[in-house]
Structure formats: structure tokens, C-alpha cells
Design a protein around this motif. Structure first.
Motif, mmCIF file in Angstrom:
data_model
loop_
_atom_site.group_PDB
_atom_site.id
_atom_site.type_symbol
_atom_site.label_atom_id
_atom_site.label_comp_id
_atom_site.label_asym_id
_atom_site.label_seq_id
_atom_site.Cartn_x
_atom_site.Cartn_y
_atom_site.Cartn_z
ATOM 1 N N PHE A 322 0.856 -1.192 0.000
ATOM 2 C CA PHE A 322 0.000 0.000 0.000
ATOM 3 C C PHE A 322 0.892 1.243 0.000
ATOM 4 O O PHE A 322 1.913 1.271 0.707
ATOM 5 N N LEU A 323 0.501 2.248 -0.771
ATOM 6 C CA LEU A 323 1.240 3.511 -0.791
ATOM 7 C C LEU A 323 0.362 4.620 -0.234
ATOM 8 O O LEU A 323 -0.806 4.733 -0.627
ATOM 9 N N PRO A 324 0.898 5.456 0.662
ATOM 10 C CA PRO A 324 0.109 6.593 1.155
ATOM 11 C C PRO A 324 -0.176 7.554 -0.002
ATOM 12 O O PRO A 324 0.720 7.827 -0.805
ATOM 13 N N ARG A 325 -1.429 8.010 -0.108
ATOM 14 C CA ARG A 325 -1.797 8.893 -1.228
ATOM 15 C C ARG A 325 -2.163 10.296 -0.762
ATOM 16 O O ARG A 325 -1.814 11.273 -1.393
ATOM 17 N N ASP A 326 -2.950 10.399 0.307
ATOM 18 C CA ASP A 326 -3.293 11.730 0.810
ATOM 19 C C ASP A 326 -3.693 11.649 2.275
ATOM 20 O O ASP A 326 -3.796 10.555 2.841
ATOM 21 N N ARG A 327 -3.870 12.837 2.857
ATOM 22 C CA ARG A 327 -4.258 12.913 4.271
ATOM 23 C C ARG A 327 -5.709 13.347 4.342
ATOM 24 O O ARG A 327 -6.117 14.240 3.599
ATOM 25 N N TRP A 328 -6.474 12.756 5.247
ATOM 26 C CA TRP A 328 -7.865 13.145 5.474
ATOM 27 C C TRP A 328 -7.908 13.894 6.798
ATOM 28 O O TRP A 328 -7.735 13.301 7.861
ATOM 29 N N VAL A 329 -8.100 15.193 6.675
ATOM 30 C CA VAL A 329 -7.938 16.061 7.840
ATOM 31 C C VAL A 329 -9.303 16.578 8.313
ATOM 32 O O VAL A 329 -10.055 17.163 7.526
ATOM 33 N N PRO A 330 -9.649 16.351 9.602
ATOM 34 C CA PRO A 330 -10.921 16.879 10.090
ATOM 35 C C PRO A 330 -10.876 18.392 10.300
ATOM 36 O O PRO A 330 -9.856 18.928 10.724
ATOM 37 N N TRP A 331 -11.975 19.026 9.957
ATOM 38 C CA TRP A 331 -12.188 20.441 10.249
ATOM 39 C C TRP A 331 -13.456 20.518 11.096
ATOM 40 O O TRP A 331 -14.358 19.696 10.953
ATOM 41 N N THR A 332 -13.510 21.515 11.956
ATOM 42 C CA THR A 332 -14.692 21.618 12.817
ATOM 43 C C THR A 332 -15.144 23.060 12.956
ATOM 44 O O THR A 332 -14.337 23.987 12.853
ATOM 45 N N SER A 333 -16.435 23.235 13.169
ATOM 46 C CA SER A 333 -16.913 24.570 13.526
ATOM 47 C C SER A 333 -18.009 24.427 14.564
ATOM 48 O O SER A 333 -18.832 23.509 14.486
ATOM 49 N N GLY A 334 -17.963 25.311 15.576
ATOM 50 C CA GLY A 334 -18.963 25.285 16.643
ATOM 51 C C GLY A 334 -20.117 26.178 16.257
ATOM 52 O O GLY A 334 -19.975 27.078 15.421
ATOM 53 N N GLN A 335 -21.261 25.895 16.880
ATOM 54 C CA GLN A 335 -22.442 26.696 16.552
ATOM 55 C C GLN A 335 -22.264 28.155 16.931
ATOM 56 O O GLN A 335 -22.889 29.025 16.354
ATOM 57 N N GLY A 336 -21.381 28.402 17.918
ATOM 58 C CA GLY A 336 -21.195 29.778 18.354
ATOM 59 C C GLY A 336 -20.332 30.597 17.404
ATOM 60 O O GLY A 336 -20.330 31.821 17.441
#
Ligand code: ACO
Length: 339
Positions: A322-336
Motif C-alpha cells: 500500500f502507498l500513502p496517497r493523501d491525508r484526510w484532515v478533520p475540520w470543525t466549527s462550533g455553533q457559536g
């Protein structure tokens, strides 16, 4: 909102609304990049995904129409009891981008999250890896523009195995260590393993097996496979039984859609902590690939994603080619937060 966007209309997607479903499938097909690494979306899988949510999760799919034409969609996942909603997909048709439709979809998603009592939204943005293929930086710019923040935790490494370039089975499947035996099954988990599979998956192999099994009241494996069957997916499993106790102490899973004969997903692999160090992870993955190829001879590309910190599994994958292809990065936003 601009003059044009005042004519946007949001509509919830229902699997029995065939006309809207058909337009949604066209939207997804026309928005998808078509490469060997990104197969065209499978309609059976997509329709099934609207009907069958993952276990312990409620899904909401919404589409947005501009002057009656479907120009975007968003899928929200609400895991039971979680404070956060997950944006599984937010998409604008390529011909309708940079007009504020993405922003309007995001605002709608936040409204739905608030209605369901969620205080934040998370989404995954694909980033390129150093030395890897370039990835579109637009989604990250969009996420920042709507007020989301890039997370440093929870990053996944997305990897591909191209069987045309590398055959991990060239040397055969390694021998099974003394004291263990392999078992295999397909899409439906045999009754004798259903609770053990659930306990292993939910504890990631970390808890006492007896304790974890007692906590599994109904089989998670059964509920997960209901979704899989509903999406028309086929699966292949190889498990490892500890002969002294007769217990299933690990398993691995490959699954695939009906529509993409060349592509499969390497899913969960887990070996209980007290049985690690015998190279059982690599063994069951190789044995399972062998099993899958016997039934799916057209298979060429296998993808998988692991937590960035899971060095052990990423090393097993590297040993398979297996070869690493990309990164899956979480983003978040709060209701405030303001958008
Ligand atoms: N490059 C740079 N900035 C961008 C881009 C881009 N390609 N796209 C959006 N932005 C930023 C801009 O600041 C933009 O404001 P501006 O046009 O006034 O400069 C702002 O985001 C809002 O843009 P919208 O017009 O509302 O976004 P659009 O309707 O074009 O949809 C989306 C953006 C959803 C990312 C679209 O390009 C798409 O469908 N991409 C493929 C799927 C995808 O990546 N989904 C998003 C995942 S991230 C997430 O959900 C938070």
C-alpha cells in the motif's frame, strides 16, 4: 445572499422519491473525478446509502435547487449521543461553483445540526502528502471561508494498493503460527462469531474479550451488515481463532460495491492486544486478499485509511505494498462561531 441565491430551494432526499434520486445520482456522477483511484460512484451503493444508515447513526441527505435545477447536495450524519454532527459530503456541481451555493449548503447544514441539538459540525478535507499527488486546495479554502478550523487530531492516512504494480501474494500466504487457525466468511457473519466480531470492533481489540462481549447486547456486526447488504455490497472476511480457548481473537474485512469490479475497500482489521506480536495482522490481511481475489478476479485497486498515529497498521500496509496517497484532515466549527 445574492439576488440569484434567493431562489435556492432546499429539499430533503428520500429514497422513494425516484425523480429526485435520479437527479441526485446525475449530480454526483457529473461532479465526480473519474480516475482509476476514484471510481465512478456506484448507483446501487448510493441509493442504498440513503435507505440504510450506519449503525447507531441517523442520516439526513439534502439537495439544493437553483431555478428548479439540482446544483448541490449535503449529507449530515448524526451519531447517537454525540455532541457533533458530521458532514459526510457537501458538494456543488462544477458548473455552479463560486456563486455562494456551498456557503448556503453549509449554513443549511448548521441549521439542521442545531435543530438536532448538535453544538458543532465536523467535515473531512483531503490534503496532499509531501511527495504525493497534488490535491485541490479549494475545499480547505472553502472550509476556512465558512469559519471552520483545521484540527490537528484525528487525521487519517489514505492509502492505495495497485495490484497491477505490486502483488503482495507473490510469495504466497505465510504459514499460520502454532496455536491459531484461520476461518473465512463472506458478507454475512456466521452466528458463532457475530458477538466476538462486534466486541473486537467496538473495543478495537483493547478490552478483555469477555468484558467487551458482555457489553455487546445486540450484535453490532449484524446491524453493520444490514447496511452493507442494503447498499448491495459484497464482503470477504478472514478471522483468526485461538485454538486453546476457541475464541475469535481477530479478523479483517474487504468490501466492495456492485458497480466497480476493479475497486475494493480494505476495512477493519483488528487483533486482540493479548495476541499481538505474532504477525497475525499481516497474515489475515494477505489471506483475506487471497480469498477476495478468488471471488473478484477483476480487482485491481484497494484503498484503506488508518489513523495517522497507527504506525503498526500503516507498517503492515506498507509491507503489502500500500502507498500513502493523501491525508484526510478533520475540520470543525462550533455553533457559536460566526460564518
Ligand atoms: N478556491 C479558493 N477558495 C474557494 C474555493 C476554491 N476552489 N471554493 C470556495 N472557496 C472559498 C471562497 O472564499 C469563497 O468565497 P468567494 O467566492 O467570495 O471568494 C467561499 O469559499 C464560498 O464559496 P462558495 O461559492 O459558497 O462555494 P462553492 O459553491 O463553489 O462550493 C465546494 C465549494 C463545496 C468546496 C465545491 O468546490 C465542491 O463541491 N467541491 C468538491 C467537494 C468538496 O470538496 N466538498 C467540500 C468539503 S469541505 C467541507 O465540507 C467543509
Amino acid at each position: 445572499m445574492s439576488q440569484t441565491l434567493s431562489t435556492l430551494r432546499f429539499q430533503q432526499l428520500h429514497a422513494d422519491d425516484e425523480k429526485t434520486m435520479a437527479a441526485w445520482l446525475v449530480l454526483l456522477a457529473e461532479s465526480a473525478e473519474d480516475s482509476l483511484e476514484s471510481p465512478p460512484p456506484c448507483p446501487v451503493d448510493l441509493v442504498g446509502s440513503v435507505r440504510f444508515a450506519p449503525p447507531d447513526t441517523t442520516l439526513e441527505d439534502w439537495v439544493v435547487l437553483l431555478d428548479g435545477r439540482m446544483v448541490g447536495s449535503v449529507r449530515l450524519a448524526f451519531p447517537d449521543g454525540a455532541p457533533s454532527a458530521r458532514l459526510d459530503q457537501l458538494l456543488v456541481h462544477p458548473s455552479a461553483r463560486r456563486q455562494g451555493i456551498g456557503r448556503a449548503l453549509y449554513a443549511h447544514a448548521r441549521g439542521r445540526a442545531t435543530t438536532r441539538g448538535r453544538t458543532s459540525i465536523t467535515a473531512t478535507v483531503v490534503e496532499s502528502l509531501p511527495g504525493g499527488p497534488p490535491r485541490d486546495t479549494g475545499p480547505a479554502a472553502f472550509a476556512a471561508a465558512v469559519g471552520a478550523t483545521r484540527c490537528t487530531e484525528g487525521v487519517g492516512i489514505h492509502q492505495w494498493l495497485d495490484l497491477r504494480r505490486h502483488d503482495p501474494l507473490a510469495g504466497g500466504v505465510p504459514p499460520v503460527p502454532d496455536g491459531y487457525r484461520l476461518v473465512t466468511w463472506g458478507t454475512i457473519t456466521p452466528e458463532e462469531y457475530a458477538v466476538a466480531v462486534s466486541a473486537l470492533e467496538l473495543s478495537l481489540g483493547g478490552a478483555s474479550l469477555e468484558e467487551a462481549e458482555q457489553q455487546v447486547e445486540t450484535s453490532y456486526a449484524r446491524r453493520f451488515e444490514k447496511m452493507r447488504v442494503g447498499r448491495g455490497r459484497r464482503a470477504y472476511h478472514t478471522g483468526v481463532v485461538h485454538e486453546a480457548t476457541g475464541k475469535l481473537i481477530g479478523y479483517t474485512s474487504i468490501s466492495k460495491t456492485t458497480g466497480n469490479p476493479q475497486h475494493a475497500l480494505q476495512g477493519m482489521t483488528v487483533v486482540h492486544t493479548s495476541h499481538r506480536g505474532h504477525r497475525l495482522g499481516l497474515l489475515i490481511k494477505l489471506a483475506n486478499l487471497h480469498l477476495a481475489l478468488q471471488h473478484e478476479p477483476a480487482l485491481r485497486m484497494i484503498e484503506t485509511t488508518n489513523a495517522e498515529g497507527n504506525a503498526a497498521m500503516i507498517a503492515v500496509n506498507a509491507a503489502m505494498g500500500f502507498l500513502p496517497r493523501d491525508r484526510w484532515v478533520p475540520w470543525t466549527s462550533g455553533q457559536g462561531q460566526s460564518t
